[in-house]
Enzyme design. Structure first.
Site, PDB file in Angstrom:
ATOM      1  CB  ILE A  26      47.670   1.185  67.496  1.00 45.12           C
ATOM      2  CG1 ILE A  26      46.730   1.150  68.850  1.00 45.12           C
ATOM      3  CG2 ILE A  26      48.776   2.155  68.804  1.00 45.12           C
ATOM      4  CD1 ILE A  26      47.540  -0.015  69.702  1.00 45.12           C
ATOM      5  CG  ASN A  42      41.626   9.966  69.526  1.00 43.54           C
ATOM      6  OD1 ASN A  42      40.319   9.566  69.301  1.00 43.54           O
ATOM      7  ND2 ASN A  42      41.243   9.142  70.711  1.00 43.54           N
ATOM      8  CG  HIS A  88      39.302   7.234  74.248  1.00 44.36           C
ATOM      9  ND1 HIS A  88      40.019   6.349  73.713  1.00 44.36           N
ATOM     10  CD2 HIS A  88      39.061   7.503  75.627  1.00 44.36           C
ATOM     11  CE1 HIS A  88      40.117   5.346  74.499  1.00 44.36           C
ATOM     12  NE2 HIS A  88      39.184   5.433  75.979  1.00 44.36           N
ATOM     13  CB  SER A 131      38.624  12.597  77.081  1.00 45.48           C
ATOM     14  OG  SER A 131      38.201  12.091  77.968  1.00 45.48           O
ATOM     15  CG  ASP A 160      42.954   5.946  73.647  1.00 44.28           C
ATOM     16  OD1 ASP A 160      42.424   7.155  73.109  1.00 44.28           O
ATOM     17  OD2 ASP A 160      42.481   4.892  73.848  1.00 44.28           O
TER      18      ASP A 160
HETATM   19  N1  NHR Z   1      47.903   5.879  68.317  1.00 42.92           N
HETATM   20  C1  NHR Z   1      48.541   7.013  69.258  1.00 42.92           C
HETATM   21  N2  NHR Z   1      49.742   6.393  69.352  1.00 42.92           N
HETATM   22  N3  NHR Z   1      47.894   7.717  70.077  1.00 42.92           N
HETATM   23  C2  NHR Z   1      47.258   7.757  70.342  1.00 42.92           C
HETATM   24  O1  NHR Z   1      46.301   8.204  70.835  1.00 42.92           O
HETATM   25  C3  NHR Z   1      45.844   7.453  69.388  1.00 42.92           C
HETATM   26  C4  NHR Z   1      46.245   5.846  67.981  1.00 42.92           C
HETATM   27  C5  NHR Z   1      45.320   5.482  67.355  1.00 42.92           C
HETATM   28  C6  NHR Z   1      44.139   5.740  67.857  1.00 42.92           C
HETATM   29  C7  NHR Z   1      42.019   6.233  68.947  1.00 42.92           C
HETATM   30  C8  NHR Z   1      41.514   5.185  70.388  1.00 42.92           C
HETATM   31  C9  NHR Z   1      40.453   5.648  70.864  1.00 42.92           C
HETATM   32  O2  NHR Z   1      40.158   6.496  71.204  1.00 42.92           O
HETATM   33  C10 NHR Z   1      43.730   6.148  68.527  1.00 42.92           C
HETATM   34  C11 NHR Z   1      44.302   7.042  69.537  1.00 42.92           C
HETATM   35  C12 NHR Z   1      42.332   2.041  68.059  1.00 42.92           C
HETATM   36  C13 NHR Z   1      42.749   1.126  69.456  1.00 42.92           C
HETATM   37  C14 NHR Z   1      43.089  -0.561  69.583  1.00 42.92           C
HETATM   38  O3  NHR Z   1      44.172  -1.217  70.343  1.00 42.92           O
HETATM   39  C15 NHR Z   1      43.271   1.507  70.406  1.00 42.92           C
HETATM   40  C16 NHR Z   1      42.893   3.136  70.619  1.00 42.92           C
HETATM   41  C17 NHR Z   1      42.420   3.706  70.150  1.00 42.92           C
HETATM   42  C18 NHR Z   1      41.892   3.394  68.208  1.00 42.92           C
HETATM   43  N4  NHR Z   1      43.178  -0.759  68.297  1.00 42.92           N
HETATM   44  C19 NHR Z   1      43.477  -2.106  67.332  1.00 42.92           C
HETATM   45  C20 NHR Z   1      45.104  -2.327  66.430  1.00 42.92           C
HETATM   46  O4  NHR Z   1      45.756  -3.080  66.395  1.00 42.92           O
HETATM   47  C21 NHR Z   1      42.916  -2.297  66.643  1.00 42.92           C
HETATM   48  C22 NHR Z   1      41.149  -2.195  67.196  1.00 42.92           C
HETATM   49  C23 NHR Z   1      40.922  -3.119  65.645  1.00 42.92           C
HETATM   50  O5  NHR Z   1      40.812  -3.050  64.368  1.00 42.92           O
HETATM   51  O6  NHR Z   1      39.135  -2.852  65.755  1.00 42.92           O
HETATM   52  O7  NHR Z   1      45.647  -1.330  66.856  1.00 42.92           O
HETATM   53  O8  NHR Z   1      40.095   4.385  71.750  1.00 42.92           O
HETATM   54  C1  GAR Z   2      32.447   6.583  69.218  1.00 42.62           C
HETATM   55  O1  GAR Z   2      32.234   6.911  70.234  1.00 42.62           O
HETATM   56  C2  GAR Z   2      34.188   7.050  69.366  1.00 42.62           C
HETATM   57  O2  GAR Z   2      34.668   7.586  70.812  1.00 42.62           O
HETATM   58  C3  GAR Z   2      34.548   5.746  69.410  1.00 42.62           C
HETATM   59  O3  GAR Z   2      34.061   5.213  68.338  1.00 42.62           O
HETATM   60  C4  GAR Z   2      33.016   5.587  68.072  1.00 42.62           C
HETATM   61  C5  GAR Z   2      33.016   5.955  66.432  1.00 42.62           C
HETATM   62  O4  GAR Z   2      31.460   6.675  66.397  1.00 42.62           O
HETATM   63  N1  GAR Z   2      36.556   5.701  69.261  1.00 42.62           N
HETATM   64  C6  GAR Z   2      37.188   5.133  69.663  1.00 42.62           C
HETATM   65  O5  GAR Z   2      36.798   4.058  70.439  1.00 42.62           O
HETATM   66  C7  GAR Z   2      38.939   4.789  69.159  1.00 42.62           C
HETATM   67  N2  GAR Z   2      38.856   3.585  69.002  1.00 42.62           N
HETATM   68  P1  GAR Z   2      31.160   6.718  65.189  1.00 42.62           P
HETATM   69  O6  GAR Z   2      31.907   6.710  63.286  1.00 42.62           O
HETATM   70  O7  GAR Z   2      29.964   6.851  65.064  1.00 42.62           O
HETATM   71  O8  GAR Z   2      31.758   8.237  65.336  1.00 42.62           O
END
Ligand code: NHR
Ligand code: GAR
Length: 218
Positions: A93, A108, A110, A137, A146
């Site tokens: 995040i 991004n 998602h 998306s 997201d």
């Molecule tokens: N940051 C912001 N400010 N806004 C968004 O829309 C973001 C972002 C960072 C990443 C990708 C997102 C996804 O597509 C993304 C969008 C990680 C987490 C999460 O909970 C949630 C959503 C997404 C990416 N991460 C944990 C954290 O504490 C760690 C999880 C792990 O390391 O496995 O950062 O889903």
């Molecule tokens: C993809 O499905 C992407 O949408 C998702 O992780 C996978 C990455 O695959 N992203 C998230 O869940 C972000 N939180 P890839 O490394 O093979 O592209």
């Protein structure tokens, strides 16, 4: 056409990265300046090296807090002077300061039909909710996790007998189509975020996300 300089952030396997590398080697007018991972063992780093793209690792564990990690990440990204930053399976995040800095220039991908299933474990949650349709998306990244303006979506059916793995694989195939497509529009100057944070494509503010089936020049 001149190529758009981009930087791609990953945390894992990098199949979306690969889809963009493959298209960039054909007709996608982007120059991938660097691939940056917050995990040293992300397989996507190997994919970048294979393609001759510079890589960097910035491990969030090495930083005392999110702010200092994000500041270092911002400096690293900006050293490559990208016009667009792509999150492609990036799992950290990002802080408000970071996302403000890249406002209108960060996408991004998602793995859900947003606004449904923001956050993690989307495939599992879609199965639990017994939805008939699921998908992926592309959105502009804002402070709201997201929750930024949605550009493009593709849907897949949820089929009897699906588990999170089979469903994820079906969605991933669509991801590999929609990410290069949205990047193409941006590189062509056809897509941007306007001053009201609306997505503009081909001169028109979107009232709803584009669906792949209705997308121009897919
Ligand atoms: N940051 C912001 N400010 N806004 C968004 O829309 C973001 C972002 C960072 C990443 C990708 C997102 C996804 O597509 C993304 C969008 C990680 C987490 C999460 O909970 C949630 C959503 C997404 C990416 N991460 C944990 C954290 O504490 C760690 C999880 C792990 O390391 O496995 O950062 O889903
Ligand atoms: C993809 O499905 C992407 O949408 C998702 O992780 C996978 C990455 O695959 N992203 C998230 O869940 C972000 N939180 P890839 O490394 O093979 O592209």
């Amino acid at each position: 056409m001149s190529k758009l300089p981009i930087v791609i952030l990953i945390s894992g396997g990098g199949t979306n990265l690969q889809a963009i590398i493959d298209r960039a080697e054909k007709d996608l007018p982007v120059d991938i300046k660097a691939v940056i991972s917050n995990k040293a063992d992300a397989y996507g780093l190997e994919r970048a090296k294979q393609a001759g793209i510079p890589t960097a690792v910035l491990e969030h564990r090495q930083f005392p807090d999110r702010e200092s990690f994000d500041t270092a990440l911002m400096e690293l990204i900006d050293s490559y002077q990208p016009k667009l930053v792509l999150l492609a399976g990036f799992m950290r995040i990002l802080t408000p300061d970071f996302v403000h800095h890249y406002h209108g220039r960060m996408f991004n991908i998602h793995p859900s039909l947003l606004p449904d299933f923001q956050g993690l474990h989307t495939h599992h949650r879609a199965l639990e909710a017994e939805v008939e349709k699921h998908g992926a998306s592309i959105h502009f990244v804002t402070e709201e996790l997201d929750g930024g303006p949605i550009i493009l979506q593709a849907s897949v059916p949820v089929l009897p007998g699906d588990d999170a793995k089979t469903l994820a694989a079906r969605v991933l195939e669509k991801e590999h189509i929609i990410y290069p497509l949205a990047v193409r529009w941006y590189a062509q100057g056809r897509l941007f975020l306007n001053e009201n944070d609306e997505v503009v494509l081909d001169g028109k503010a979107l009232t709803a996300p584009i669906q792949l089936e209705q997308a121009p020049d897919r």
